[in-house]
Design a protein around this motif. Structure first.
Motif, PDB file in Angstrom:
ATOM      1  N   ALA A   5     -32.028 -13.251 -56.622  1.00  0.00           N
ATOM      2  CA  ALA A   5     -32.277 -12.005 -56.843  1.00  0.00           C
ATOM      3  C   ALA A   5     -33.262 -11.627 -57.771  1.00  0.00           C
ATOM      4  O   ALA A   5     -33.044 -12.201 -58.858  1.00  0.00           O
ATOM      5  CB  ALA A   5     -30.945 -11.267 -57.303  1.00  0.00           C
ATOM      6  N   GLU A   6     -34.245 -10.971 -57.381  1.00  0.00           N
ATOM      7  CA  GLU A   6     -35.585 -10.649 -58.325  1.00  0.00           C
ATOM      8  C   GLU A   6     -35.440  -9.525 -59.001  1.00  0.00           C
ATOM      9  O   GLU A   6     -34.507  -8.567 -58.595  1.00  0.00           O
ATOM     10  CB  GLU A   6     -36.811 -10.655 -57.275  1.00  0.00           C
ATOM     11  CG  GLU A   6     -37.289 -11.651 -56.420  1.00  0.00           C
ATOM     12  CD  GLU A   6     -36.622 -11.582 -55.160  1.00  0.00           C
ATOM     13  OE1 GLU A   6     -37.038 -12.329 -54.236  1.00  0.00           O
ATOM     14  OE2 GLU A   6     -35.647 -10.750 -54.975  1.00  0.00           O
ATOM     15  N   SER A   7     -36.271  -9.289 -60.165  1.00  0.00           N
ATOM     16  CA  SER A   7     -36.066  -8.176 -60.786  1.00  0.00           C
ATOM     17  C   SER A   7     -37.290  -8.093 -61.790  1.00  0.00           C
ATOM     18  O   SER A   7     -37.864  -9.200 -61.804  1.00  0.00           O
ATOM     19  CB  SER A   7     -34.581  -7.963 -61.697  1.00  0.00           C
ATOM     20  OG  SER A   7     -34.890  -9.085 -62.666  1.00  0.00           O
ATOM     21  N   GLY A   8     -38.085  -6.922 -62.354  1.00  0.00           N
ATOM     22  CA  GLY A   8     -38.861  -6.889 -63.038  1.00  0.00           C
ATOM     23  C   GLY A   8     -40.263  -6.170 -62.656  1.00  0.00           C
ATOM     24  O   GLY A   8     -41.123  -5.957 -63.148  1.00  0.00           O
ATOM     25  N   GLY A   9     -40.060  -5.967 -61.105  1.00  0.00           N
ATOM     26  CA  GLY A   9     -41.514  -5.132 -60.660  1.00  0.00           C
ATOM     27  C   GLY A   9     -41.869  -3.791 -61.240  1.00  0.00           C
ATOM     28  O   GLY A   9     -40.566  -3.284 -61.763  1.00  0.00           O
ATOM     29  N   GLY A  10     -42.779  -3.239 -60.942  1.00  0.00           N
ATOM     30  CA  GLY A  10     -43.150  -2.008 -61.037  1.00  0.00           C
ATOM     31  C   GLY A  10     -44.697  -1.789 -61.092  1.00  0.00           C
ATOM     32  O   GLY A  10     -45.324  -2.460 -60.446  1.00  0.00           O
ATOM     33  N   ALA A  23     -32.778 -14.701 -60.375  1.00  0.00           N
ATOM     34  CA  ALA A  23     -31.418 -15.345 -60.585  1.00  0.00           C
ATOM     35  C   ALA A  23     -31.119 -15.963 -59.603  1.00  0.00           C
ATOM     36  O   ALA A  23     -31.086 -15.636 -58.417  1.00  0.00           O
ATOM     37  CB  ALA A  23     -30.346 -14.138 -61.143  1.00  0.00           C
ATOM     38  N   VAL A  24     -30.778 -17.353 -59.800  1.00  0.00           N
ATOM     39  CA  VAL A  24     -30.421 -18.253 -58.678  1.00  0.00           C
ATOM     40  C   VAL A  24     -28.999 -18.698 -58.756  1.00  0.00           C
ATOM     41  O   VAL A  24     -28.627 -18.959 -59.938  1.00  0.00           O
ATOM     42  CB  VAL A  24     -31.285 -19.508 -58.767  1.00  0.00           C
ATOM     43  CG1 VAL A  24     -31.202 -20.258 -57.467  1.00  0.00           C
ATOM     44  CG2 VAL A  24     -32.851 -19.059 -58.752  1.00  0.00           C
ATOM     45  N   SER A  25     -28.244 -18.515 -57.848  1.00  0.00           N
ATOM     46  CA  SER A  25     -26.827 -19.049 -57.595  1.00  0.00           C
ATOM     47  C   SER A  25     -26.539 -19.784 -56.488  1.00  0.00           C
ATOM     48  O   SER A  25     -27.302 -19.545 -55.427  1.00  0.00           O
ATOM     49  CB  SER A  25     -26.179 -17.987 -57.837  1.00  0.00           C
ATOM     50  OG  SER A  25     -25.894 -17.093 -56.692  1.00  0.00           O
ATOM     51  N   GLY A  26     -25.655 -20.763 -56.425  1.00  0.00           N
ATOM     52  CA  GLY A  26     -25.185 -21.223 -55.202  1.00  0.00           C
ATOM     53  C   GLY A  26     -26.070 -22.714 -54.964  1.00  0.00           C
ATOM     54  O   GLY A  26     -25.503 -23.242 -53.994  1.00  0.00           O
ATOM     55  N   LYS A  76     -29.074 -21.053 -67.566  1.00  0.00           N
ATOM     56  CA  LYS A  76     -29.111 -19.657 -66.869  1.00  0.00           C
ATOM     57  C   LYS A  76     -29.146 -19.478 -65.520  1.00  0.00           C
ATOM     58  O   LYS A  76     -28.910 -18.753 -64.817  1.00  0.00           O
ATOM     59  CB  LYS A  76     -29.894 -18.451 -67.729  1.00  0.00           C
ATOM     60  CG  LYS A  76     -29.333 -18.405 -69.230  1.00  0.00           C
ATOM     61  CD  LYS A  76     -30.395 -17.498 -69.665  1.00  0.00           C
ATOM     62  CE  LYS A  76     -29.816 -17.263 -71.429  1.00  0.00           C
ATOM     63  NZ  LYS A  76     -30.853 -16.193 -71.941  1.00  0.00           N
ATOM     64  N   LYS A  77     -30.027 -20.694 -65.079  1.00  0.00           N
ATOM     65  CA  LYS A  77     -30.282 -20.804 -63.407  1.00  0.00           C
ATOM     66  C   LYS A  77     -31.184 -19.481 -63.284  1.00  0.00           C
ATOM     67  O   LYS A  77     -31.040 -18.614 -62.327  1.00  0.00           O
ATOM     68  CB  LYS A  77     -29.235 -20.680 -62.638  1.00  0.00           C
ATOM     69  CG  LYS A  77     -28.556 -21.859 -62.603  1.00  0.00           C
ATOM     70  CD  LYS A  77     -29.254 -22.926 -61.686  1.00  0.00           C
ATOM     71  CE  LYS A  77     -28.507 -24.066 -61.345  1.00  0.00           C
ATOM     72  NZ  LYS A  77     -28.111 -25.138 -62.404  1.00  0.00           N
ATOM     73  N   MET A  78     -32.226 -19.220 -64.083  1.00  0.00           N
ATOM     74  CA  MET A  78     -33.225 -18.459 -64.049  1.00  0.00           C
ATOM     75  C   MET A  78     -34.702 -18.753 -63.885  1.00  0.00           C
ATOM     76  O   MET A  78     -34.852 -19.776 -64.497  1.00  0.00           O
ATOM     77  CB  MET A  78     -33.362 -17.187 -65.192  1.00  0.00           C
ATOM     78  CG  MET A  78     -31.956 -16.681 -65.563  1.00  0.00           C
ATOM     79  SD  MET A  78     -31.701 -15.087 -64.245  1.00  0.00           S
ATOM     80  CE  MET A  78     -33.108 -14.222 -64.799  1.00  0.00           C
ATOM     81  N   HIS A 117     -34.348 -20.175 -48.408  1.00  0.00           N
ATOM     82  CA  HIS A 117     -33.613 -19.254 -48.899  1.00  0.00           C
ATOM     83  C   HIS A 117     -34.342 -18.264 -49.768  1.00  0.00           C
ATOM     84  O   HIS A 117     -35.333 -18.653 -50.445  1.00  0.00           O
ATOM     85  CB  HIS A 117     -32.695 -19.743 -50.014  1.00  0.00           C
ATOM     86  CG  HIS A 117     -31.677 -21.047 -49.213  1.00  0.00           C
ATOM     87  ND1 HIS A 117     -30.687 -20.615 -48.607  1.00  0.00           N
ATOM     88  CD2 HIS A 117     -31.803 -22.069 -49.628  1.00  0.00           C
ATOM     89  CE1 HIS A 117     -30.124 -21.625 -48.133  1.00  0.00           C
ATOM     90  NE2 HIS A 117     -30.555 -22.707 -48.690  1.00  0.00           N
ATOM     91  N   TRP A 118     -34.196 -16.978 -49.543  1.00  0.00           N
ATOM     92  CA  TRP A 118     -35.006 -15.797 -49.929  1.00  0.00           C
ATOM     93  C   TRP A 118     -34.451 -14.809 -50.764  1.00  0.00           C
ATOM     94  O   TRP A 118     -33.167 -14.484 -50.170  1.00  0.00           O
ATOM     95  CB  TRP A 118     -35.960 -15.121 -48.921  1.00  0.00           C
ATOM     96  CG  TRP A 118     -36.845 -16.245 -48.291  1.00  0.00           C
ATOM     97  CD1 TRP A 118     -36.774 -17.001 -47.221  1.00  0.00           C
ATOM     98  CD2 TRP A 118     -38.349 -16.530 -48.753  1.00  0.00           C
ATOM     99  NE1 TRP A 118     -37.748 -17.769 -46.995  1.00  0.00           N
ATOM    100  CE2 TRP A 118     -38.770 -17.365 -47.682  1.00  0.00           C
ATOM    101  CE3 TRP A 118     -39.150 -15.931 -49.507  1.00  0.00           C
ATOM    102  CZ2 TRP A 118     -40.077 -17.617 -47.768  1.00  0.00           C
ATOM    103  CZ3 TRP A 118     -40.370 -16.046 -49.894  1.00  0.00           C
ATOM    104  CH2 TRP A 118     -41.024 -17.190 -48.930  1.00  0.00           C
ATOM    105  N   GLY A 119     -34.938 -14.163 -51.692  1.00  0.00           N
ATOM    106  CA  GLY A 119     -34.408 -12.952 -52.315  1.00  0.00           C
ATOM    107  C   GLY A 119     -34.949 -11.838 -51.457  1.00  0.00           C
ATOM    108  O   GLY A 119     -35.521 -11.842 -50.529  1.00  0.00           O
TER     109      GLY A 119
END
Length: 128
Positions: A5-10, A23-26, A76-78, A117-119
């Motif tokens: 899951a990506e975040s922070g664009g703008g 954020a990476v999980s799994g 944090k798997k970030m 695998h992609w966000g």
């Protein structure tokens, strides 16, 4: 199930800076790479760079080398993409991706089709 899951664009002005997070999980081991890709309207998805969780090596495409930095927080798997000196041509949807790899980061991983695998992506616009 791998999830990113990506975040922070703008929106940012030319010459400005922006940071993206993934954020990476799994994922169950350190034998993988996390990559950043981008896709502008009407263009193919292209690699930005990637980082190996196995040895912390990084690879950057020439178009962003010296301006973008990829880092990670294993606990944090970030994974982070810090972008500086942004240009209008950096405007695109940015994606993080994950793929199993036992090799250091290298140019052969720049091909989007190799990544499984992609966000969902986050939009970055560079404009005055």
């Amino acid at each position: 199930q791998v999830h990113l899951a990506e975040s922070g664009g703008g929106l940012v002005q030319p010459g400005g800076s922006l940071g993206l997070s993934c954020a990476v999980s799994g994922l169950t081991s350190d034998n993988f790479v996390i990559g950043w890709f981008r896709q502008a309207p009407g263009k193919e998805r292209e690699g930005v760079g990637h980082i190996s969780f196995r040895d912390d090596s990084t690879y950057y495409e020439d178009s962003v080398k010296g301006r973008f930095t990829i880092s990670r927080d294993s606990a944090k798997k970030m994974v982070y993409l810090q972008m500086t000196n942004l240009r209008p041509e950096d405007s695109a949807d940015y994606y993080c991706a994950a793929e199993v790899s036992y090799s250091p980061a290298n140019r052969f991983m720049s091909v989007a089709a190799l990544w499984q695998h992609w966000g969902q992506g986050t939009q970055v616009s560079v404009s005055s």
